[in-house]
Design an enzyme around this catalytic site. Structure first.
Site, PDB file in Angstrom:
ATOM      1  N   ASP A   1       0.795  -1.238   0.000  1.00 13.05           N
ATOM      2  CA  ASP A   1       0.000   0.000   0.000  1.00 13.05           C
ATOM      3  C   ASP A   1       0.831   1.293   0.000  1.00 13.05           C
ATOM      4  OD1 ASP A   1      -1.895  -1.969   0.201  1.00 13.05           O
ATOM      5  OD2 ASP A   1      -2.875  -1.182   1.986  1.00 13.05           O
TER       6      ASP A   1
ATOM      7  N   ASP B   1      -4.620  -0.736  -1.867  1.00 13.19           N
ATOM      8  CA  ASP B   1      -5.935  -0.592  -1.247  1.00 13.19           C
ATOM      9  C   ASP B   1      -6.830   0.062  -2.306  1.00 13.19           C
ATOM     10  OD1 ASP B   1      -7.125  -1.144   1.292  1.00 13.19           O
ATOM     11  OD2 ASP B   1      -7.114   0.986   1.819  1.00 13.19           O
TER      12      ASP B   1
ATOM     13  N   LYS C   1      -7.101  -4.864  -3.179  1.00 12.71           N
ATOM     14  CA  LYS C   1      -7.867  -5.398  -2.044  1.00 12.71           C
ATOM     15  C   LYS C   1      -8.834  -4.344  -1.569  1.00 12.71           C
ATOM     16  CE  LYS C   1      -4.225  -4.027   1.153  1.00 12.71           C
ATOM     17  NZ  LYS C   1      -5.016  -3.136   1.989  1.00 12.71           N
TER      18      LYS C   1
ATOM     19  N   CYS D   1      -2.227  -2.722   7.509  1.00 10.23           N
ATOM     20  CA  CYS D   1      -2.040  -3.594   6.339  1.00 10.23           C
ATOM     21  C   CYS D   1      -0.731  -4.357   6.361  1.00 10.23           C
ATOM     22  CB  CYS D   1      -2.264  -2.798   5.068  1.00 10.23           C
ATOM     23  SG  CYS D   1      -4.011  -2.296   4.956  1.00 10.23           S
TER      24      CYS D   1
HETATM   25  C1  VGL Z   1      -4.895   0.711   5.585  1.00  5.98           C
HETATM   26  C2  VGL Z   1      -6.467   1.590   6.993  1.00  5.98           C
HETATM   27  C3  VGL Z   1      -7.436   1.453   6.024  1.00  5.98           C
HETATM   28  C4  VGL Z   1      -3.472   0.313   5.361  1.00  5.98           C
HETATM   29  C5  VGL Z   1      -5.852   0.568   4.602  1.00  5.98           C
HETATM   30  O1  VGL Z   1      -3.025   0.260   4.195  1.00  5.98           O
HETATM   31  O2  VGL Z   1      -2.776   0.048   6.364  1.00  5.98           O
HETATM   32  N1  VGL Z   1      -5.208   1.212   6.765  1.00  5.98           N
HETATM   33  N2  VGL Z   1      -7.116   0.943   4.830  1.00  5.98           N
HETATM   34 ZN    ZN Z   2      -8.529   0.968   3.238  1.00  6.81          ZN
END
Ligand code: VGL
Ligand code: ZN
Length: 212
Positions: free
Chosen positions: A10, A52, A111, A156
């Site tokens: 991410d 994400d 995802k 994540c």
């Molecule tokens: C994430 C919160 C919501 C992450 C993704 O990539 O850690 N955190 N969506």
């Molecule tokens: Zn997210």
């Protein structure tokens, strides 16, 4: 080692400075990612990334529940932190960081596309109900060992690493390549401890380079 891959979690604009869910010092991970990309490329190792990738009405968004971001609720029977709207599919915020050496990435796995459930791990949604294509891709390429870094440490990265360990991968985490949300100040430190307790090995980038 050809059975090893770098997994970049991410590294998206919304988790970096100016983004919707900016993680403190999130941008500082990009240089480390690029160094590892070069290191892995030089050894013929695969490079994969997660992204994400939410629909605009994703159920993890506080805006869908009249809730305050960073507070707790429940989504489809699972405990859920409400997030600011972030990483909406095709938006600039969802794009990988512009300074990341993206051309070197062999495969990207999305995802969080199902509006009913959040998906922190790059392997499964939070209910372990559905799988992304990542595990199959790695197995197809006979990869058994992962180097993991990215955003965010306490969400994540943590859940990706725990799932990878459960799936039987050998996992090394590059700690200075990760930054956390830290809703509670110790969340990232605790996340690293949880990953290590389940079998991940923690390295700084320089530790990794000196020992490999
Ligand atoms: C994430 C919160 C919501 C992450 C993704 O990539 O850690 N955190 N969506
Ligand atoms: Zn997210």
């Amino acid at each position: 080692m050809k059975n090893r891959a770098l997994l970049l979690v991410d590294l998206q604009n919304d988790f970096c400075a100016g983004g919707a869910l900016a993680v403190p010092e999130g941008d500082s991970t990009v240089d480390i990612a690029n160094t590892l990309i070069d290191w892995c490329k030089a050894r013929g190792e695969a490079i994969v990334a997660s992204q994400d990738w939410h629909p605009a009405d994703h159920g993890s968004f506080a805006s869908q529940h009249d809730a305050e971001p960073y507070t707790q609720g429940e989504l489809d029977g699972l405990a859920q932190t409400w997030w600011p709207d972030h990483c909406v599919q095709e938006s600039e915020g969802a794009a990988l960081h512009p300074l990341l050496k993206q051309k070197a990435i062999d495969a990207v796995f999305h995802k969080g596309e199902n509006p009913q459930i959040d998906s922190y791990s790059a392997f499964f949604d939070n209910g372990h109900r559905q799988k992304t294509g990542l595990d199959v891709w790695l197995r197809h390429h006979e990869i058994t060992e992962l180097i993991v870094m990215g955003l965010a440490t306490d969400y994540c990265v943590k859940f990706t690493v725990l799932d990878a360990l459960q799936l039987g991968y050998t996992v090394s985490v590059i700690t200075d390549g990760c930054r956390g949300v830290n809703i509670q100040p110790q969340d990232s430190a605790q996340a690293f401890m949880d990953m290590a307790a389940e079998g991940a090995t923690l390295y700084t980038l320089s530790d990794w380079q000196e020992t490999h």
